[in-house]
Design a protein around this motif. Sequence first.
Motif, short mmCIF file in Angstrom:
data_model
loop_
_atom_site.label_atom_id
_atom_site.label_comp_id
_atom_site.label_asym_id
_atom_site.label_seq_id
_atom_site.Cartn_x
_atom_site.Cartn_y
_atom_site.Cartn_z
N ARG A 1 -5.70 4.60 -5.81
CA ARG A 1 -5.44 4.42 -4.38
C ARG A 1 -6.68 4.16 -3.53
NH1 ARG A 1 -4.90 3.61 -0.05
NH2 ARG A 1 -3.30 4.15 1.47
N SER A 2 -7.87 4.28 -4.09
CA SER A 2 -9.09 4.16 -3.29
C SER A 2 -9.44 2.69 -3.06
CB SER A 2 -10.27 4.86 -3.98
OG SER A 2 -10.03 6.25 -4.04
N PRO B 1 -8.22 7.87 0.39
CA PRO B 1 -7.96 9.29 0.65
C PRO B 1 -8.79 10.24 -0.20
CG PRO B 1 -6.20 8.35 -0.67
CD PRO B 1 -7.11 7.22 -0.32
N ALA C 1 -5.81 9.62 -6.73
CA ALA C 1 -6.28 8.77 -5.63
C ALA C 1 -7.49 7.96 -6.05
CB ALA C 1 -6.61 9.64 -4.42
N ALA D 1 -2.15 9.83 2.72
CA ALA D 1 -1.70 8.55 2.17
C ALA D 1 -1.99 7.38 3.09
CB ALA D 1 -0.21 8.61 1.86
N SER E 1 0.63 6.71 -6.85
CA SER E 1 -0.43 7.72 -6.98
C SER E 1 0.15 9.13 -6.91
CB SER E 1 -1.46 7.51 -5.87
OG SER E 1 -2.43 8.54 -5.88
N MET F 1 0.83 -1.20 0.00
CA MET F 1 0.00 0.00 0.00
C MET F 1 0.87 1.26 0.00
SD MET F 1 -3.04 -0.97 -0.32
CE MET F 1 -3.91 0.57 -0.02
N ALA F 2 2.03 1.19 0.66
CA ALA F 2 2.93 2.34 0.63
C ALA F 2 3.44 2.60 -0.78
CB ALA F 2 4.11 2.11 1.59
N SER G 1 -1.29 14.38 -1.86
CA SER G 1 -1.16 12.93 -2.04
C SER G 1 -0.49 12.30 -0.82
CB SER G 1 -0.35 12.62 -3.30
OG SER G 1 -1.04 13.03 -4.45
N SER G 2 0.41 13.04 -0.18
CA SER G 2 1.11 12.53 1.01
C SER G 2 0.28 12.73 2.28
CB SER G 2 2.45 13.25 1.17
OG SER G 2 3.25 13.12 0.02
N SER H 1 0.66 4.15 -2.81
CA SER H 1 0.55 5.58 -2.49
C SER H 1 1.63 6.37 -3.21
CB SER H 1 0.65 5.79 -0.98
OG SER H 1 -0.41 5.17 -0.29
#
Length: 401
Positions: free
Chosen positions: A238-239, A133, A234, A128, A93, A86-87, A124-125, A90
């Motif tokens: 990332r969602s 997000p 995101a 994250a 993204s 996941m990191a 974005s950070s 992120s």
Amino acid sequence: APPAAEQAPRLQARCRALAPAIGADSDWKALLTVSILVRLEELIQALQDSRDLASLVDGPQPSATARTEGLLQEPRRRRLHLDHGMAALSGVSLMVAVLFCCAVWIATGWPEGAVAAMMAAVFSSFFAAQDDPAPAIGVFLIWTALSIPAAALYLFVVLPAIDGFAMLALALAPALLLIGYFQAVPRWGLPALAVLLGFAGALSLQSTFSADLPAFLNSNLAECVGIAAALAAARLLRSVGAGWAARRILRLGWRDIALLARRRAPVDPDSWSGAMLDRVGLVTARVALAGPEDNLDAHDVLADMRVGLNLIDLNALALRADRPLAQVVDRTLEGVAGVFEKRLAGAAGAADADLLRSIDRAIAGLTAAGDSDPRQGGFAALVGLRRNLFPGAPPYRASAA
């Protein structure tokens, strides 16, 4: 009543005195009694350690115990849950959002394009760590845009008419006090933070007053474009839902338990339990947000943690036991590893009768050895493993093993 520092050793000695002798003919009740007394003794020690450390935090005392000094002088690194996948997602993204803004900046020759790229990286950070997000970034985008007219009113109407710090503070007080009030309301905390950052950033107060409408519009448009780019990236990459995130955390725990069951080396229980305790909190926080279709109630992350702690004790037992008993314990560990590997592969049932028989044979081998105190940790681990993996199984019987 004796002082708390004297109660712990007395209660621990009482636990050891109450533990029944274990032999080849010991029944399930005796094994359960030994198990609960061993765990109770550990609980008493943990509670006493917590009290001693709390008293030192409240006010250091010269009468600190040798154990407490050892806990302070040899701090152990507590490992927390890490999700590298996941990191990395992120990071991807963030990279997409920043590259998009940079492409627009270069292609158009936009003077404020750097602001858009910077805002894309910041937002974005900023969120994250959240499963999804996008909603929070969307809130920031809406309320940042709404703060721009208020900032324009101050910059081009109010501020040119005042002079001096006192008048500046008086002029800004209504807006900032109102924003501060709403920041204290949980429902409006995030929108109020977005308005505050947007309002303060748009004003850009300096030691000398300067109001340039094209620069104002360019910089604030760039900020909104950067936030919008972060939102789009995101949404696209990332969602994830709370249920999906909780299942992923569970699966990472199962993977660690399977690796732990196959490990044949000493394991630091504090380091391992630190990561699992972190996962317990992360999963619990997501259960309330997940829907019934996620079926998270079928999984018990606390039971997984107890299984792992029992595996650490069993691994230590296998390393110090004689060869016949070590082989039986190894088969039990292999069976547990197979259970959690099946869970990772999507098998529903997981635990099977072969593993139950393997646990019972390990219990029988341990009881036949005749040692009581040195191997009580092994008894507690095997009993705990049987209760967690087979809660509905009939009581252990030595003759059946």
